[in-house]
Design a protein around this motif. Structure first.
Motif, PDB file in Angstrom:
ATOM      1  N   ALA A 160      26.165  48.483  75.243  1.00  0.00           N
ATOM      2  CA  ALA A 160      27.491  48.360  75.000  1.00  0.00           C
ATOM      3  C   ALA A 160      28.080  47.702  76.316  1.00  0.00           C
ATOM      4  O   ALA A 160      27.671  47.831  77.264  1.00  0.00           O
ATOM      5  CB  ALA A 160      28.135  49.571  74.896  1.00  0.00           C
ATOM      6  N   GLY A 203      35.935  47.971  77.997  1.00  0.00           N
ATOM      7  CA  GLY A 203      34.866  47.978  76.763  1.00  0.00           C
ATOM      8  C   GLY A 203      34.546  49.388  76.550  1.00  0.00           C
ATOM      9  O   GLY A 203      34.441  50.266  77.297  1.00  0.00           O
ATOM     10  N   ASP A 251      31.102  48.852  71.759  1.00  0.00           N
ATOM     11  CA  ASP A 251      31.051  47.266  71.931  1.00  0.00           C
ATOM     12  C   ASP A 251      29.703  46.500  72.214  1.00  0.00           C
ATOM     13  O   ASP A 251      29.193  46.455  73.279  1.00  0.00           O
ATOM     14  CB  ASP A 251      31.899  46.943  72.949  1.00  0.00           C
ATOM     15  CG  ASP A 251      33.306  47.039  72.778  1.00  0.00           C
ATOM     16  OD1 ASP A 251      33.715  46.842  71.564  1.00  0.00           O
ATOM     17  OD2 ASP A 251      34.069  47.505  73.649  1.00  0.00           O
ATOM     18  N   GLU A 269      37.377  40.837  71.675  1.00  0.00           N
ATOM     19  CA  GLU A 269      36.973  41.540  70.653  1.00  0.00           C
ATOM     20  C   GLU A 269      36.559  42.931  71.338  1.00  0.00           C
ATOM     21  O   GLU A 269      36.085  44.000  70.600  1.00  0.00           O
ATOM     22  CB  GLU A 269      35.900  41.123  69.922  1.00  0.00           C
ATOM     23  CG  GLU A 269      36.215  39.813  69.033  1.00  0.00           C
ATOM     24  CD  GLU A 269      37.108  39.970  68.150  1.00  0.00           C
ATOM     25  OE1 GLU A 269      37.111  41.124  67.629  1.00  0.00           O
ATOM     26  OE2 GLU A 269      37.964  39.298  67.957  1.00  0.00           O
ATOM     27  N   MET A 270      36.596  43.341  72.562  1.00  0.00           N
ATOM     28  CA  MET A 270      36.227  44.511  73.207  1.00  0.00           C
ATOM     29  C   MET A 270      37.271  45.541  73.211  1.00  0.00           C
ATOM     30  O   MET A 270      38.506  45.246  72.846  1.00  0.00           O
ATOM     31  CB  MET A 270      35.808  44.199  74.734  1.00  0.00           C
ATOM     32  CG  MET A 270      34.672  43.500  74.965  1.00  0.00           C
ATOM     33  SD  MET A 270      34.403  42.968  76.743  1.00  0.00           S
ATOM     34  CE  MET A 270      34.587  44.611  77.687  1.00  0.00           C
ATOM     35  N   PHE A 279      27.418  39.058  69.831  1.00  0.00           N
ATOM     36  CA  PHE A 279      28.531  40.217  69.857  1.00  0.00           C
ATOM     37  C   PHE A 279      29.258  40.258  68.636  1.00  0.00           C
ATOM     38  O   PHE A 279      29.752  39.061  68.230  1.00  0.00           O
ATOM     39  CB  PHE A 279      29.327  40.078  71.112  1.00  0.00           C
ATOM     40  CG  PHE A 279      30.498  41.218  71.382  1.00  0.00           C
ATOM     41  CD1 PHE A 279      30.042  42.346  71.633  1.00  0.00           C
ATOM     42  CD2 PHE A 279      31.645  40.734  71.063  1.00  0.00           C
ATOM     43  CE1 PHE A 279      31.022  43.293  71.652  1.00  0.00           C
ATOM     44  CE2 PHE A 279      32.726  41.601  71.387  1.00  0.00           C
ATOM     45  CZ  PHE A 279      32.353  43.206  71.642  1.00  0.00           C
ATOM     46  N   ARG A 280      29.491  41.381  67.790  1.00  0.00           N
ATOM     47  CA  ARG A 280      29.970  41.402  66.826  1.00  0.00           C
ATOM     48  C   ARG A 280      29.586  40.571  65.920  1.00  0.00           C
ATOM     49  O   ARG A 280      30.659  39.719  64.988  1.00  0.00           O
ATOM     50  CB  ARG A 280      31.568  41.646  67.041  1.00  0.00           C
ATOM     51  CG  ARG A 280      32.023  42.680  67.770  1.00  0.00           C
ATOM     52  CD  ARG A 280      33.541  42.999  67.617  1.00  0.00           C
ATOM     53  NE  ARG A 280      34.010  44.211  68.567  1.00  0.00           N
ATOM     54  CZ  ARG A 280      33.629  45.334  68.412  1.00  0.00           C
ATOM     55  NH1 ARG A 280      33.060  45.681  67.292  1.00  0.00           N
ATOM     56  NH2 ARG A 280      34.117  46.064  69.353  1.00  0.00           N
TER      57      ARG A 280
END
Length: 772
Positions: free
Chosen positions: A230, A370, A374, A349-350, A208-209
């Motif tokens: 997502a 979210g 995302d 981070e969402m 994720f990211r």
């Protein structure tokens, strides 16, 4: 023998000695039994009336020639009398000794004399044991000691005993040895099952990211591969939660659902995600629900079913010809557990909006639903392997109906130490076997029916060992096994809760009144019940994840799964932290509670094998059927009023089937009240009718391979009354999946399943009251 006594009496007294014979006859019109008493002189008259005397009476003109007997010297007469007396004395002694030996040598039927308090009538009944129920319970409690329980807990504690591992096999051998030591002539079953284990690298991955999280926990039977989508926070992943998202116009199609562990099983969460076309599921333990370290891994399975999903409906014996089929309960999307620390890092981070009220009440710092950007990647590379597992069995055989038995079972394997999940249950299993065996061998306890003790493997993968055994012997088990008692997860607190067949509710209630609190022997467990309705306070629906569920809904065996628990669920199941230390820290007086759990299971089992008639109330299903039919009737009336369904769909047939079952159950209760408990054959016939109720509530119209949980009231699938209600709700909501023809079919099949059950409960074909 009686002839010898009579002859000697004639020699000395000249008159026969009178005796009394008692015959217990059943008065089927009421509760009072009649006792017939006949004297020997009456019998002599009856015999004479049917024999030579009667012949002479009706033929007075027939002549008979008589001669005067020759006189014998007194000395010869004395010798003759002395010889006759000697012969009869010897015959009397031989007959007495033979009669006594016969009485002592027959363990199955001992005579007991009962007295009716009203008229002091004495009659003879047949019983199996000289111990009454209070003797049996007192003896059982004295032998099941806390010291012996704690010794077994130490013996069967193990740090590593995953299904099919050397540790699992070593524990199985210990159980087998204990059963042999008790003289139980034990045996084992081998099964070759397929399960998923962690990937060769030891971890699956979530990205994720730009950050990758390696997760050592895993979910067996997940779909494999790599997917992207997502992330969408969906609370606990229940259907109500997903509908809440739909109400907010949030589409779950193609999204990776992030859900909390708890409330429902992992398999149900994933199945719900599949129903809304999600691409994958991530499950984490929220700190608000789980009190352990945030780096703790979770383990489990996501098969929406029980047993080996690669041999659905078939036993996984080595010689079985496996069909090319897989269970319909296997998920089509990847699923993975993640640590709480990973969930916190992702959630932080969402984007997206704030979740609905209550969804943010957790232990993470930030909660977001979210956004569409995302994006996350989920890589699941579990390995499918074949494992050889062993189920271990022992049996205490009954003295009257040895081919009828209750099964007491406990899971032996675990993801880690598994102290609460498997060690406690396994220890209780062997202690119950020891205690009841000693009662039988040393104290004269003679159970009418048999008790089978079963140690299962691969329970963590969805009752695999137990289900494979059921599949292998289904044709005989559902005819002869009349109950199943699960010992899994039996102790995590002080409060009693249970899931069971409605047939067993009365037995559970009486057990609670007979088992005392571990910290206060002056009070029983029933004193804990809050409120006037004990069933509402104590009983819970049996879930698919329950180890007793396949016995109840697949095999039609009335089952009970109970536990001593607390208001907050024990949080260490499915982790490597399920240890003795953590159980002792979280539960006060573990040893005493484990002994209490053993008394509960033992009381239920002993009552089932001791009583002449099975303590199961067939009328309990009447109220359950009536409740569900009433709901269906209200919905049908509403939908017909709004012209959503045609008025040609009639409720009268389902209502009639419900009435047939109610009448049949009441008549059986009347028969039980008027039954002669000394009549072994009548008791067996009644018990067979009781045993058939659960089995006959399995729908015969669906395949056990496609819909294994065929119970129309407690099972899962389109054949259930619950599914019929859901279909009516779908018609009401205008769902595209609603189909009137399918609805008619559901009505017909459920109606005839209930009617067939009622017909079987009624007894012989000439006793049926079929109004449909």
């Amino acid at each position: 023998m009686d002839q010898a006594r009579s002859t000697i009496s004639k020699i000395f007294n000249g008159e026969p000695r009178s005796y009394t014979r008692f015959n217990l006859t059943q008065n089927m019109e009421g509760d009072n039994s009649q006792v017939e008493m006949k004297l020997s002189s009456d019998m002599d008259e009856e015999v004479g009336g049917n024999g030579v005397g009667e012949h002479a009476k009706h033929h007075p003109h027939q002549s008979y020639t008589t001669t005067k007997p020759q006189q014998r010297p007194p000395r010869n007469v004395c010798f003759m009398v002395a010889g006759i007396m000697l012969i009869f004395v010897i015959g009397y002694l031989i007959g007495y000794l033979a009669h006594r030996k016969s009485d002592v040598g027959s363990p199955a039927c001992a005579s007991a004399v009962s007295t009716n308090g009203e008229d002091d009538t004495i009659y003879q009944t047949e019983t199996v044991s000289s111990l009454d129920w209070s003797d049996i319970t007192s003896l059982f409690k004295s032998k099941l000691t806390q010291d012996s329980v704690e010794k077994s807990l130490s013996e069967f504690s193990s740090d590593s005993h995953q299904a099919g591992s050397p540790g699992d096999e070593a524990l199985g051998n210990k159980v087998l040895k204990r059963f042999k030591d008790y003289g139980m002539d034990p045996w084992t079953d081998e099964h070759f099952v397929r399960i998923q284990t962690s990937p060769p690298s030891g971890a699956n991955k979530v990205t994720f990211r730009g950050k990758t999280f390696a997760e050592s926990g895993f979910l067996s039977y997940s779909a494999l591969g790599s997917v992207q989508g997502a992330i969408l926070y969906a609370y606990y992943g229940q259907m109500d939660d997903l509908r809440r998202l739909q109400d907010l116009n949030i589409n779950a199609n193609g999204r990776v659902l992030l859900v909390r562990a708890g409330k429902i099983s992992f398999a149900e969460k994933v199945a719900n995600a599949v129903s809304v076309n999600a691409s994958a599921v991530l499950i984490y333990p929220d700190p608000a629900d789980y009190s352990f370290d945030r780096e703790t891994d979770l383990f489990g399975h996501v098969h929406l079913g029980c047993g080996d999903p690669y041999t659905p409906g078939f036993p996984s014996f080595n010689h079985t010809q496996f069909p090319p089929a897989t269970s319909s309960g296997l998920p089509s999307i990847p699923a993975q557990t993640i640590r709480a620390s990973t969930a916190a890092a992702i959630m932080k981070e969402m984007g997206g909006g704030n979740p609905p009220r209550g969804w943010a009440d957790g232990g993470l710092q930030v909660y977001k639903l979210g956004g569409d950007d995302d994006l996350a990647s989920v890589d699941v590379n579990n390995v499918l392997v074949e494992k050889k597992i062993h189920n271990v069995f022992g049996v205490i055989k009954g003295f009257i109906d040895a081919d009828r038995y209750v099964v007491i079972g406990a899971q032996r394997d675990a993801w880690g130490p598994g102290y609460a999940s498997s060690t406690v249950g396994t220890s209780l299993l062997v202690e119950l076997a020891r205690t009841i065996t000693e009662m039988k061998n040393k104290n004269g306890f003679k159970p009418r029916r048999s008790i089978v003790f079963a140690s299962w493997s691969a329970g963590e993968y969805g009752a695999v060992g137990a289900t494979e055994w059921l599949e292998g012997y289904i044709s005989s088990l559902n005819m002869k096994a009349f109950s199943y008692i699960s010992l899994d997860g039996a102790v995590t607190g002080p409060t009693f809760k249970a899931s069971a067949s409605p047939l067993m509710y009365d037995l559970i209630q009486s057990t609670l009144k007979e088992v005392t609190l571990p910290n206060d022997p002056s009070k029983n467990l029933y004193s804990q019940v809050v409120g006037s309705n004990w069933e509402t306070a104590v009983m819970e629906p049996m879930k698919m994840a329950d180890s007793a569920y396949p016995f109840q809904t697949f095999s039609g065996i009335p089952s009970v799964s109970f536990r001593l628990t607390s208001d907050k669920d024990y949080s260490f199941f499915g982790t490597s932290l399920d240890t003795k230390k953590n159980l002792v820290i979280n539960v006060f007086r573990v040893g005493a509670l484990v002994k209490t759990a053993g008394e509960i299971a033992g009381n239920v089992a002993l009552r089932l094998v001791h009583d002449h008639l099975l303590k199961m109330n067939v009328e309990k299903y009447s109220s359950l059927i009536r409740s569900q039919v009433a709901q269906i009737n209200r919905e049908v009336f509403s939908l017909q009023k709004s012209n959503r369904i045609p008025k040609t769909l009639k409720m009268q047939w389902l209502m009639s089937a419900m009435g047939s079952y109610s009448r049949a159950s009441r008549r059986l209760l009347t028969l039980i009240q008027n039954s002669d408990l000394a009549d072994t054959e009548q008791c067996r016939i009644i018990n067979d009718r009781i045993m058939g109720v659960e089995r006959n509530l399995l729908s015969p119209y669906v395949s056990p391979r496609e819909s294994p949980f065929r119970h129309i009231l407690l099972g899962s699938g389109s054949h259930t009354l619950g599914a019929l209600l859901s279909h009516l709700a779908a018609i009401k909501d205008g769902s595209a999946g609603a189909d009137i023809d399918v609805l008619r079919n559901q009505f017909a099949l459920t109606t005839w399943t209930i009617q067939s059950c009622a017909n079987a409960l009624a007894g012989n074909v000439w006793e049926m009251d079929n109004q449909v």
